[in-house]
Design an enzyme around this catalytic site. Structure first.
Site, PDB file in Angstrom:
ATOM      1  N   HIS A 174      -0.522  -2.800   6.525  1.00  0.00           N
ATOM      2  CA  HIS A 174       0.437  -1.817   6.402  1.00  0.00           C
ATOM      3  C   HIS A 174       1.516  -2.462   7.071  1.00  0.00           C
ATOM      4  O   HIS A 174       2.544  -1.531   7.131  1.00  0.00           O
ATOM      5  CB  HIS A 174       0.102  -0.516   6.732  1.00  0.00           C
ATOM      6  CG  HIS A 174      -0.932   0.182   6.152  1.00  0.00           C
ATOM      7  ND1 HIS A 174      -1.163   1.505   5.974  1.00  0.00           N
ATOM      8  CD2 HIS A 174      -1.666  -0.128   4.948  1.00  0.00           C
ATOM      9  CE1 HIS A 174      -2.120   1.967   5.009  1.00  0.00           C
ATOM     10  NE2 HIS A 174      -2.386   0.774   4.428  1.00  0.00           N
TER      11      HIS A 174
ATOM     12  N   HIS B 232      -3.190  -4.230   3.069  1.00  0.00           N
ATOM     13  CA  HIS B 232      -4.221  -3.442   3.997  1.00  0.00           C
ATOM     14  C   HIS B 232      -3.664  -3.290   5.154  1.00  0.00           C
ATOM     15  O   HIS B 232      -3.965  -2.283   5.771  1.00  0.00           O
ATOM     16  CB  HIS B 232      -5.445  -4.486   3.956  1.00  0.00           C
ATOM     17  CG  HIS B 232      -6.610  -3.944   4.900  1.00  0.00           C
ATOM     18  ND1 HIS B 232      -7.142  -2.729   4.631  1.00  0.00           N
ATOM     19  CD2 HIS B 232      -7.082  -4.387   6.191  1.00  0.00           C
ATOM     20  CE1 HIS B 232      -7.941  -2.397   5.583  1.00  0.00           C
ATOM     21  NE2 HIS B 232      -7.948  -3.343   6.549  1.00  0.00           N
TER      22      HIS B 232
ATOM     23  N   HIS C 214     -10.709   1.103   0.241  1.00  0.00           N
ATOM     24  CA  HIS C 214     -10.629   2.519  -0.017  1.00  0.00           C
ATOM     25  C   HIS C 214     -10.771   2.846  -1.510  1.00  0.00           C
ATOM     26  O   HIS C 214     -10.598   3.896  -1.770  1.00  0.00           O
ATOM     27  CB  HIS C 214      -9.725   3.001   0.940  1.00  0.00           C
ATOM     28  CG  HIS C 214      -9.696   3.251   2.253  1.00  0.00           C
ATOM     29  ND1 HIS C 214     -10.716   3.696   3.090  1.00  0.00           N
ATOM     30  CD2 HIS C 214      -8.923   2.648   3.071  1.00  0.00           C
ATOM     31  CE1 HIS C 214     -10.419   3.300   4.411  1.00  0.00           C
ATOM     32  NE2 HIS C 214      -9.322   2.774   4.141  1.00  0.00           N
TER      33      HIS C 214
ATOM     34  N   HIS D  50      -6.504  -7.983  -0.440  1.00  0.00           N
ATOM     35  CA  HIS D  50      -6.671  -7.181   0.506  1.00  0.00           C
ATOM     36  C   HIS D  50      -7.519  -7.487   1.650  1.00  0.00           C
ATOM     37  O   HIS D  50      -8.550  -7.298   1.584  1.00  0.00           O
ATOM     38  CB  HIS D  50      -7.152  -5.859  -0.283  1.00  0.00           C
ATOM     39  CG  HIS D  50      -6.744  -4.502   0.441  1.00  0.00           C
ATOM     40  ND1 HIS D  50      -5.680  -3.800   0.186  1.00  0.00           N
ATOM     41  CD2 HIS D  50      -7.529  -3.571   1.182  1.00  0.00           C
ATOM     42  CE1 HIS D  50      -5.673  -2.799   0.913  1.00  0.00           C
ATOM     43  NE2 HIS D  50      -6.746  -2.663   1.619  1.00  0.00           N
TER      44      HIS D  50
ATOM     45  N   GLU E 238      -3.983   2.019  -3.112  1.00  0.00           N
ATOM     46  CA  GLU E 238      -5.403   2.274  -2.437  1.00  0.00           C
ATOM     47  C   GLU E 238      -5.346   3.516  -1.484  1.00  0.00           C
ATOM     48  O   GLU E 238      -6.294   4.044  -0.880  1.00  0.00           O
ATOM     49  CB  GLU E 238      -5.966   1.222  -2.110  1.00  0.00           C
ATOM     50  CG  GLU E 238      -5.606   0.723  -0.581  1.00  0.00           C
ATOM     51  CD  GLU E 238      -6.800   0.484   0.298  1.00  0.00           C
ATOM     52  OE1 GLU E 238      -8.004   0.770  -0.012  1.00  0.00           O
ATOM     53  OE2 GLU E 238      -6.852   0.163   1.540  1.00  0.00           O
ATOM     54  N   ASN E 239      -4.012   3.890  -0.801  1.00  0.00           N
ATOM     55  CA  ASN E 239      -3.890   4.921   0.121  1.00  0.00           C
ATOM     56  C   ASN E 239      -2.916   6.078  -0.619  1.00  0.00           C
ATOM     57  O   ASN E 239      -2.553   6.994   0.232  1.00  0.00           O
ATOM     58  CB  ASN E 239      -3.424   4.328   1.274  1.00  0.00           C
ATOM     59  CG  ASN E 239      -4.398   3.449   2.019  1.00  0.00           C
ATOM     60  OD1 ASN E 239      -3.892   2.380   2.409  1.00  0.00           O
ATOM     61  ND2 ASN E 239      -5.599   3.887   2.324  1.00  0.00           N
TER      62      ASN E 239
ATOM     63  N   ASP F  54       0.763  -1.168  -0.022  1.00  0.00           N
ATOM     64  CA  ASP F  54       0.051  -0.076  -0.035  1.00  0.00           C
ATOM     65  C   ASP F  54       1.028   1.138   0.056  1.00  0.00           C
ATOM     66  O   ASP F  54       1.739   1.462   0.910  1.00  0.00           O
ATOM     67  CB  ASP F  54      -0.977   0.182   1.238  1.00  0.00           C
ATOM     68  CG  ASP F  54      -1.720  -1.242   1.334  1.00  0.00           C
ATOM     69  OD1 ASP F  54      -1.080  -2.345   1.273  1.00  0.00           O
ATOM     70  OD2 ASP F  54      -3.053  -1.163   1.697  1.00  0.00           O
TER      71      ASP F  54
END
Length: 270
Positions: A180, A178, A68, A153, A39-40, A8
Site C-alpha cells: 500500500h 500489497h 485476501h 502481490h 483485494e481490499n 490496491d
C-alpha cells in the site's frame, strides 16, 4: 499500447476515488487497457461481487487480487463466473478461479494479465516464479499476447525486483502490490520490461496503510488487539503506474500515477 495499473483499492474511499477519477483519466490519456487490484475493496478485506462490478463499471478491464482474495466468502463461487476477476496463480491446486486471463483491449490487442503471490514474509504458497513462467510460456509476448502484465502481490521489495529481472524481456510490466506504499523506483529494465516495486493503494493516505490509525497504534504500543481495523474514509488518492509499449509489446515509457488526496501529484504525460 497505453496501459494503466492501479494499486490496491482500499475500502469505500478507494472505490469512490476510482469511480470518480478513472473514467476521466482513461479518456484524457487514451488508455487502451486498465488493470485494478481490488483485494481490499470491500471493508478493507477482500472483494464482493458487487464491488467487483463497481470497479468494472469505472473502467477496469481486469481486476486482480492477493492474499485476501477469499476473505469475502461469497467470492469462492462468484469468482468462477468472471473471466476478468483473477486471484494469485500460485494458490494451491483446487482453489477456485484462475490466476491468468487473456482479454481484448480497447484497441483490439490481446493482453495477458497474470496475478501471483510472493512467499517472503507471506503465507506459504507454491513457487510464484515457476507458476508465472508456465503462464507466459503458453502465451508468449509478441505471439499470442500483444502485452503481458504481471501483478506480483508481495511483501519484500527484493522479491518484487527479483521477479522483474526474472521476466525481463518477456513481459511488458511487472508491478508490485500489497504494501500500500507507492515506491519511486519505476524504470525500464535492460530487456525492455517495465518494473515498479509497489504501485501503492487507491485509498486515504492519512491513515496507517489505509486503516484508521487508532487500532494499529494501540497494537503497536500495547501488543493487544482491542478492536477491529477500520478502513479510513478520508480523501483518497488514485495511485498506480502507466506504461506505453512498443510494437513488440515491451515497455518504452513508464510513469507513476498519483491523483487527488494528500500525496504529491503525478499525472501521466504519456
Amino acid at each position: 499500447m497505453r496501459l494503466l495499473f492501479l494499486g490496491d483499492v482500499m475500502g469505500r474511499a478507494g472505490r469512490e476515488v476510482v469511480t470518480e477519477r478513472l473514467p476521466e483519466l482513461i479518456e484524457r490519456c487514451r488508455f487502451d487497457f486498465v488493470i485494478v487490484n481490488g483485494e481490499n475493496a470491500s471493508h478493507g478485506r477482500g472483494i464482493t461481487e458487487a464491488h467487483y462490478e463497481v470497479l468494472r463499471d469505472a473502467g477496469a478491464d481486469v481486476v486482480t487480487l492477493g492474499d485476501h482474495a477469499f476473505d469475502q466468502r461469497e467470492l469462492m463461487t462468484a469468482i468462477e463466473r468472471h473471466d476478468t476477476l483473477i486471484r494469485p496463480i500460485n494458490f494451491p491446486p483446487g482453489a477456485p478461479g484462475r490466476g491468468a486471463t487473456m482479454v481484448t483491449g480497447r484497441n483490439g490487442h490481446q493482453v495477458l494479465v497474470v496475478n501471483a503471490l510472493g512467499r517472503v514474509f507471506m503465507p506459504p504458497m507454491d513457487d510464484p516464479f515457476r507458476a508465472v513462467d508456465n503462464a507466459i510460456a503458453n502465451c508468449p509476448l509478441g505471439e499470442q499476447a500483444d502485452a503481458i502484465v504481471v501483478d506480483f502481490h508481495a511483501e519484500a521489495t527484493s522479491e518484487m525486483q527479483g521477479m522483474g529481472h526474472y521476466l525481463d524481456g518477456r513481459v511488458s510490466l511487472v508491478v508490485g502490490t500489497h504494501t500500500h506504499i507507492p515506491t519511486s523506483d519505476h524504470r525500464i529494465l535492460r530487456g525492455g520490461t517495465g518494473l515498479m516495486s509497489d504501485a501503492g493503494m487507491c485509498g486515504d493516505y492519512d491513515s496507517v496503510i489505509g486503516m484508521e490509525p487508532e487500532e494499529p497504534l494501540n497494537r503497536f504500543i500495547s501488543g493487544l488487539a482491542t478492536a477491529r481495523f477500520t478502513p479510513s474514509e478520508g480523501e483518497a488518492t488514485l495511485c498506480g503506474v502507466a506504461i506505453e509499449t512498443d510494437r513488440d509489446g515491451l515497455c518504452r515509457q513508464i510513469e507513476p500515477v498519483r491523483i487527488g488526496g494528500t500525496l504529491s501529484q503525478a499525472v501521466p504525460q504519456l
